[in-house]
Write a protein that holds these residues in place. Structure first.
Motif, short mmCIF file in Angstrom:
data_model
loop_
_atom_site.label_atom_id
_atom_site.label_comp_id
_atom_site.label_asym_id
_atom_site.label_seq_id
_atom_site.Cartn_x
_atom_site.Cartn_y
_atom_site.Cartn_z
N PRO A 1 0.84 -1.21 0.00
CA PRO A 1 0.00 0.00 0.00
C PRO A 1 0.87 1.26 0.00
CG PRO A 1 0.00 -1.03 2.17
CD PRO A 1 0.67 -2.00 1.24
N PHE A 2 0.38 2.29 -0.66
CA PHE A 2 1.10 3.55 -0.70
C PHE A 2 0.93 4.30 0.62
CE2 PHE A 2 0.69 2.55 -5.14
CZ PHE A 2 1.79 3.13 -5.75
N ASP A 3 1.99 4.98 1.02
CA ASP A 3 1.92 5.84 2.19
C ASP A 3 1.53 7.25 1.72
OD1 ASP A 3 2.15 7.24 4.51
OD2 ASP A 3 4.31 6.94 4.77
N LEU A 4 0.26 7.61 1.92
CA LEU A 4 -0.26 8.87 1.39
C LEU A 4 -0.63 9.85 2.50
CD1 LEU A 4 -2.61 7.43 -1.39
CD2 LEU A 4 -0.25 8.23 -1.63
N LYS A 5 -0.05 9.68 3.67
CA LYS A 5 -0.45 10.51 4.81
C LYS A 5 -0.34 12.00 4.51
CE LYS A 5 0.36 11.41 9.70
NZ LYS A 5 1.08 11.01 10.92
N PHE A 6 0.80 12.43 4.01
CA PHE A 6 0.99 13.86 3.74
C PHE A 6 0.00 14.35 2.68
CE2 PHE A 6 3.05 17.31 1.35
CZ PHE A 6 3.18 18.24 2.37
N ILE A 7 -0.16 13.56 1.64
CA ILE A 7 -1.08 13.93 0.57
C ILE A 7 -2.50 14.04 1.11
CG2 ILE A 7 -2.15 13.13 -1.59
CD1 ILE A 7 0.52 11.90 -2.34
N LEU A 8 -2.90 13.11 1.96
CA LEU A 8 -4.25 13.13 2.51
C LEU A 8 -4.48 14.33 3.41
CD1 LEU A 8 -4.71 9.34 3.21
CD2 LEU A 8 -5.97 10.72 1.56
N ILE A 9 -3.48 14.73 4.16
CA ILE A 9 -3.62 15.91 5.00
C ILE A 9 -3.85 17.15 4.14
CG2 ILE A 9 -2.39 17.46 6.58
CD1 ILE A 9 -1.00 14.98 7.73
N ILE A 10 -3.02 17.31 3.10
CA ILE A 10 -3.17 18.45 2.19
C ILE A 10 -4.53 18.40 1.49
CG2 ILE A 10 -2.25 19.58 0.13
CD1 ILE A 10 -0.51 19.87 2.64
N PHE B 1 -11.47 3.10 15.43
CA PHE B 1 -11.26 4.50 15.08
C PHE B 1 -10.44 4.57 13.80
CE2 PHE B 1 -11.13 8.91 16.09
CZ PHE B 1 -9.97 9.37 15.53
N TYR B 2 -10.80 5.50 12.94
CA TYR B 2 -10.09 5.64 11.68
C TYR B 2 -9.35 6.96 11.65
CZ TYR B 2 -12.77 1.64 10.27
OH TYR B 2 -13.30 0.39 10.21
N LYS B 3 -8.08 6.89 11.40
CA LYS B 3 -7.25 8.09 11.48
C LYS B 3 -7.75 9.22 10.58
CE LYS B 3 -2.67 6.42 12.76
NZ LYS B 3 -1.26 6.38 12.34
N ASN B 4 -8.31 8.87 9.44
CA ASN B 4 -8.72 9.92 8.51
C ASN B 4 -10.21 9.82 8.22
OD1 ASN B 4 -8.32 12.11 6.94
ND2 ASN B 4 -7.95 10.94 5.10
N GLY B 5 -10.98 9.55 9.24
CA GLY B 5 -12.43 9.49 9.07
C GLY B 5 -12.98 8.17 9.52
N LEU B 6 -14.30 8.11 9.58
CA LEU B 6 -14.98 6.90 10.00
C LEU B 6 -15.49 6.15 8.80
CD1 LEU B 6 -17.13 8.39 12.86
CD2 LEU B 6 -15.01 7.17 13.08
N VAL B 7 -15.23 4.87 8.73
CA VAL B 7 -15.83 4.10 7.65
C VAL B 7 -17.34 4.07 7.82
CG1 VAL B 7 -15.71 1.84 8.77
CG2 VAL B 7 -15.63 2.00 6.29
N ARG B 8 -17.82 4.23 9.04
CA ARG B 8 -19.25 4.13 9.25
C ARG B 8 -20.03 5.32 8.70
NH1 ARG B 8 -17.46 3.62 14.58
NH2 ARG B 8 -17.34 5.50 15.83
N ASN B 9 -19.35 6.38 8.27
CA ASN B 9 -20.12 7.45 7.65
C ASN B 9 -20.20 7.28 6.13
OD1 ASN B 9 -17.77 8.39 6.55
ND2 ASN B 9 -17.55 10.11 7.95
N GLY B 10 -19.62 6.22 5.64
CA GLY B 10 -19.73 5.93 4.22
C GLY B 10 -18.90 6.84 3.33
N GLN B 11 -18.05 7.69 3.94
CA GLN B 11 -17.37 8.69 3.14
C GLN B 11 -15.88 8.77 3.40
OE1 GLN B 11 -18.50 10.90 0.94
NE2 GLN B 11 -20.65 11.22 1.26
N SER B 12 -15.36 7.97 4.33
CA SER B 12 -13.97 8.17 4.75
C SER B 12 -13.01 7.90 3.61
CB SER B 12 -13.65 7.26 5.93
OG SER B 12 -13.68 5.92 5.55
N ASN B 13 -11.80 8.50 3.72
CA ASN B 13 -10.84 8.38 2.63
C ASN B 13 -9.42 8.28 3.13
OD1 ASN B 13 -10.60 10.93 3.56
ND2 ASN B 13 -10.49 11.93 1.57
N GLY B 14 -9.22 7.53 4.21
CA GLY B 14 -7.87 7.56 4.75
C GLY B 14 -7.32 6.25 5.22
N PHE B 15 -6.75 6.27 6.43
CA PHE B 15 -5.89 5.22 6.89
C PHE B 15 -6.65 4.03 7.46
CE2 PHE B 15 -3.87 9.35 7.30
CZ PHE B 15 -2.80 9.16 6.45
N LYS B 16 -5.92 2.95 7.64
CA LYS B 16 -6.54 1.74 8.15
C LYS B 16 -6.89 1.90 9.62
CE LYS B 16 -2.25 -0.65 9.47
NZ LYS B 16 -1.42 -1.83 9.22
#
Length: 300
Positions: free
Chosen positions: A67-76, A281-296
């Motif tokens: 998997p790609f490490d996109l942390k910085f990109i996701l923050i921006i 807990f999801y670092k970049n959002g909740l999967v339960r909102n159907g919209q998250s786009n981040g980390f595992k």
């Protein structure tokens, strides 16, 4: 002779399609004709075709890759979307909803007045965000979060660019923009949460309001459904009913899909917490909102 007859029928069908397409495009708002993506529906259709091909093939391509490490990109990305969503919310408001728009019947102003152009451009920019938000799915695939490629996620992201292309092309103002206005506000809050959560554990512990993201989305749908339902009773409203009915139908579908997701996820979360186990807990959002786009997910 039979081949000639069949060919003639096919040509008649093709000519009929071309005529109907030409007539339909002639009804478009000439003010938006030269704006990006608005000359014809084909750039949007090609974009969505590429999107669905990527959704179908992407997980397989990533199967044997890290998997790609996109942390910085996701923050921006997330904080950029906060700014853009809030800007659109303000622009749509100044284009009408903060000033003289009516919550009842509100026709489209097709004039070249500064205010009418401001609303049209704000709605066009709202459409552009729907193309940008396809990146959410790309991030899932590149980070191998295939479990988040749900029907809800793909349907939500895949439908809105085309539906709002129609809105900008034919009705860039008036009654139907209420939906975009509310959605821009919700996305401001949503991407703010994602951006803060992506910063890491030092910030995550302060995000007590994470569970209200889905609630806010559901509230959005209820508000939009209530507002749009007026079109059934506003017989003399000078706003094209088909566009309002389209908003009503797909907003209802989103409401039921999100509600199903909400009940399933929160019922499961509650039962897990009752057993004394940590919630997810999801670092970049909740999967339960159907919209998250981040980390595992990880356990707190």
């Amino acid at each position: 002779m039979q081949i000639f007859y069949l060919t003639s029928i096919n040509m008649d069908i093709l000519n009929s399609i071309v005529i109907h397409y030409t007539n339909m495009m002639a009804l478009g708002d000439p003010r938006v004709e030269s704006w990006a993506f608005m000359g014809s529906p084909f750039p949007t259709l090609m974009t969505l075709t590429a999107y669905f091909i990527f959704v179908y093939n992407g997980p397989g391509i990533m199967k044997d890759r890290k998997p790609f490490d996109l942390k910085f990109i996701l923050i921006i990305y997330n904080f950029f979307m906060v700014f853009l969503s809030f800007y659109i919310f303000v622009e749509i408001g100044l284009g009408g909803w903060f000033t003289d728009y009516s919550l009842g019947c509100q026709p489209v102003d097709y004039s070249n007045s500064p205010k009418a152009i401001r609303m049209a451009r704000a709605i066009w920019l709202f459409l552009i965000t729907k193309y940008i938000e396809l990146s959410d799915t790309v991030f899932f695939v590149l980070r191998k979060k295939q479990n988040q490629l749900t029907f809800l996620h793909v349907y939500h992201h895949g439908w809105l660019p085309f539906s709002w292309w129609l809105g900008v092309k034919f009705v860039p103002g008036g009654f139907g923009t209420f939906h975009a206005w509310i959605n821009a506000f919700v996305h401001t809050v949503m991407y703010l949460y994602y951006g803060l959560a992506a910063l890491g554990p030092s910030v995550q512990k302060y995000l007590w309001w994470k569970k209200y993201i889905t609630t806010l989305q559901l509230a959005q749908f209820v508000i939009v459904i209530t507002h749009t339902s007026q079109i059934i009773f506003l017989r003399d409203c000078d706003y094209p009913p088909p566009f309002a009915y389209a908003i009503l139908i797909y907003t209802l579908s989103f409401f039921f899909l999100f509600m199903k997701f909400y009940r399933k996820t929160y019922r499961k979360t509650t039962s897990v917490q009752e057993e004394g186990k940590p919630s997810t807990f999801y670092k970049n959002g909740l999967v339960r909102n159907g919209q998250s786009n981040g980390f595992k997910p990880k356990n707190n």
